[in-house]
Design a protein around this motif. Structure first.
Motif, PDB file in Angstrom:
ATOM      1  N   PHE A 125      42.102  50.622  41.639  1.00  0.00           N
ATOM      2  CA  PHE A 125      41.671  49.324  42.146  1.00  0.00           C
ATOM      3  C   PHE A 125      40.152  49.341  42.330  1.00  0.00           C
ATOM      4  N   ALA A 126      39.627  50.458  42.850  1.00  0.00           N
ATOM      5  CA  ALA A 126      38.186  50.597  43.088  1.00  0.00           C
ATOM      6  C   ALA A 126      37.395  50.474  41.782  1.00  0.00           C
ATOM      7  N   LYS A 127      37.924  51.035  40.694  1.00  0.00           N
ATOM      8  CA  LYS A 127      37.240  50.922  39.394  1.00  0.00           C
ATOM      9  C   LYS A 127      37.148  49.459  38.952  1.00  0.00           C
ATOM     10  N   LEU A 128      38.251  48.727  39.127  1.00  0.00           N
ATOM     11  CA  LEU A 128      38.233  47.311  38.750  1.00  0.00           C
ATOM     12  C   LEU A 128      37.312  46.502  39.666  1.00  0.00           C
ATOM     13  N   ALA A 129      37.297  46.854  40.943  1.00  0.00           N
ATOM     14  CA  ALA A 129      36.407  46.156  41.884  1.00  0.00           C
ATOM     15  C   ALA A 129      34.951  46.384  41.481  1.00  0.00           C
ATOM     16  N   ALA A 130      34.619  47.610  41.103  1.00  0.00           N
ATOM     17  CA  ALA A 130      33.248  47.902  40.688  1.00  0.00           C
ATOM     18  C   ALA A 130      32.880  47.116  39.428  1.00  0.00           C
ATOM     19  N   SER A 180      34.087  42.688  40.754  1.00  0.00           N
ATOM     20  CA  SER A 180      33.747  42.017  42.000  1.00  0.00           C
ATOM     21  C   SER A 180      32.287  41.605  42.065  1.00  0.00           C
ATOM     22  N   GLU A 181      32.061  40.407  42.570  1.00  0.00           N
ATOM     23  CA  GLU A 181      30.717  39.880  42.759  1.00  0.00           C
ATOM     24  C   GLU A 181      30.268  40.014  44.212  1.00  0.00           C
ATOM     25  N   CYS A 182      31.062  40.704  44.999  1.00  0.00           N
ATOM     26  CA  CYS A 182      30.735  40.970  46.398  1.00  0.00           C
ATOM     27  C   CYS A 182      29.944  42.276  46.452  1.00  0.00           C
ATOM     28  N   PRO A 183      29.008  42.403  47.389  1.00  0.00           N
ATOM     29  CA  PRO A 183      28.295  43.679  47.520  1.00  0.00           C
ATOM     30  C   PRO A 183      29.235  44.878  47.717  1.00  0.00           C
ATOM     31  N   SER A 184      30.414  44.639  48.286  1.00  0.00           N
ATOM     32  CA  SER A 184      31.375  45.730  48.479  1.00  0.00           C
ATOM     33  C   SER A 184      31.909  46.271  47.149  1.00  0.00           C
ATOM     34  N   GLY A 185      31.715  45.526  46.071  1.00  0.00           N
ATOM     35  CA  GLY A 185      32.160  45.964  44.752  1.00  0.00           C
ATOM     36  C   GLY A 185      31.554  47.299  44.363  1.00  0.00           C
ATOM     37  N   LYS A 186      30.316  47.537  44.799  1.00  0.00           N
ATOM     38  CA  LYS A 186      29.651  48.818  44.513  1.00  0.00           C
ATOM     39  C   LYS A 186      30.350  49.989  45.202  1.00  0.00           C
ATOM     40  N   LYS A 187      31.103  49.682  46.266  1.00  0.00           N
ATOM     41  CA  LYS A 187      31.872  50.710  46.987  1.00  0.00           C
ATOM     42  C   LYS A 187      33.350  50.607  46.636  1.00  0.00           C
ATOM     43  N   GLY A 188      33.646  50.093  45.460  1.00  0.00           N
ATOM     44  CA  GLY A 188      35.034  49.958  45.040  1.00  0.00           C
ATOM     45  C   GLY A 188      35.785  48.874  45.786  1.00  0.00           C
ATOM     46  N   GLY A 189      35.039  47.905  46.331  1.00  0.00           N
ATOM     47  CA  GLY A 189      35.659  46.806  47.062  1.00  0.00           C
ATOM     48  C   GLY A 189      36.081  47.173  48.478  1.00  0.00           C
ATOM     49  N   ASP A 190      35.682  48.362  48.946  1.00  0.00           N
ATOM     50  CA  ASP A 190      36.121  48.853  50.251  1.00  0.00           C
ATOM     51  C   ASP A 190      35.513  48.043  51.387  1.00  0.00           C
ATOM     52  N   LEU A 191      36.380  47.437  52.187  1.00  0.00           N
ATOM     53  CA  LEU A 191      35.945  46.672  53.359  1.00  0.00           C
ATOM     54  C   LEU A 191      36.125  47.465  54.642  1.00  0.00           C
ATOM     55  N   ALA A 225      41.310  47.450  54.009  1.00  0.00           N
ATOM     56  CA  ALA A 225      41.558  46.803  52.728  1.00  0.00           C
ATOM     57  C   ALA A 225      40.397  46.972  51.756  1.00  0.00           C
ATOM     58  N   ARG A 226      40.728  46.788  50.482  1.00  0.00           N
ATOM     59  CA  ARG A 226      39.753  46.655  49.408  1.00  0.00           C
ATOM     60  C   ARG A 226      39.965  45.268  48.825  1.00  0.00           C
ATOM     61  N   HIS A 227      38.914  44.726  48.190  1.00  0.00           N
ATOM     62  CA  HIS A 227      39.113  43.424  47.540  1.00  0.00           C
ATOM     63  C   HIS A 227      38.209  43.294  46.329  1.00  0.00           C
ATOM     64  N   ILE A 228      38.581  42.345  45.513  1.00  0.00           N
ATOM     65  CA  ILE A 228      37.761  41.922  44.388  1.00  0.00           C
ATOM     66  C   ILE A 228      37.464  40.451  44.648  1.00  0.00           C
ATOM     67  N   LEU A 229      36.200  40.080  44.562  1.00  0.00           N
ATOM     68  CA  LEU A 229      35.777  38.695  44.777  1.00  0.00           C
ATOM     69  C   LEU A 229      35.072  38.193  43.527  1.00  0.00           C
ATOM     70  N   CYS A 230      35.503  37.060  43.028  1.00  0.00           N
ATOM     71  CA  CYS A 230      34.869  36.429  41.867  1.00  0.00           C
ATOM     72  C   CYS A 230      34.642  34.952  42.164  1.00  0.00           C
ATOM     73  N   GLU A 231      33.542  34.435  41.657  1.00  0.00           N
ATOM     74  CA  GLU A 231      33.258  33.020  41.834  1.00  0.00           C
ATOM     75  C   GLU A 231      34.183  32.164  40.975  1.00  0.00           C
ATOM     76  N   LYS A 232      34.477  32.640  39.774  1.00  0.00           N
ATOM     77  CA  LYS A 232      35.292  31.867  38.816  1.00  0.00           C
ATOM     78  C   LYS A 232      36.734  32.346  38.792  1.00  0.00           C
ATOM     79  N   GLN A 233      37.648  31.392  38.738  1.00  0.00           N
ATOM     80  CA  GLN A 233      39.072  31.714  38.713  1.00  0.00           C
ATOM     81  C   GLN A 233      39.441  32.504  37.457  1.00  0.00           C
ATOM     82  N   GLY A 234      38.820  32.188  36.340  1.00  0.00           N
ATOM     83  CA  GLY A 234      39.117  32.896  35.097  1.00  0.00           C
ATOM     84  C   GLY A 234      38.825  34.390  35.193  1.00  0.00           C
TER      85      GLY A 234
END
Length: 145
Positions: free
Chosen positions: A82-87, A90-101, A48-57
């Motif tokens: 999806f990877a472009k948006l994750a970068a 996303s506030e997760c370190p995986s965001g630099k890798k396009g959210g790739d988990l 999976a890939r993901h986007i993580l944000c602290e704020k719901q907005g």
């Protein structure tokens, strides 16, 4: 003795019969805990890939971009997009890798994240949801046993 309470065809001998309500195309190994008949909750690993944000907005803003680009048309979001948006979001370190988990086993991720990851069909993007780490969107890229 407790082991006999569930069918155990782990040797893959292909006994043609399944318990009532069993799904035809997914996981007939009897390993999964999902038991929904759709094969989604029965796999052992998910990619999976993901986007993580602290704020719901912020997560809602990212999801709106996904909706405007693909989801409103009923299309699946390409992993590269999806990877472009994750970068970007996303506030997760995986965001630099396009959210790739990468591939992860059942039991590695906590609570709602695992539940959503293991129940989102391959190629599908989840709706935003909350976990103890913040707000997520998941793109399921693969599943295997």
């Amino acid at each position: 003795m407790g082991k006999d309470s569930k069918p155990k065809d782990s040797a893959g001998k292909g006994k043609g019969k399944q318990p009532a309500g069993g799904g035809d195309d997914g996981g007939s190994k009897g390993k999964g805990k999902g038991g929904k008949g759709d094969g989604l909750g029965t796999c052992t690993y998910v990619k999976a890939r993901h986007i993580l944000c602290e704020k719901q907005g912020k997560i809602n803003e990212a999801y709106k971009k996904l909706q405007d680009g693909w989801l409103s048309n009923g299309d699946k979001v390409p992993p590269a997009e999806f990877a472009k948006l994750a970068a970007e979001y996303s506030e997760c370190p995986s965001g630099k890798k396009g959210g790739d988990l990468g591939w992860f086993p059942r039991g590695k991720m906590a609570g709602p994240f695992q539940e959503v990851a293991f129940n989102t069909p391959v190629g599908v993007t989840s709706a935003p949801f909350k976990s103890t780490h913040g707000y997520h969107i998941i793109l399921s890229e693969g599943r295997k046993n």
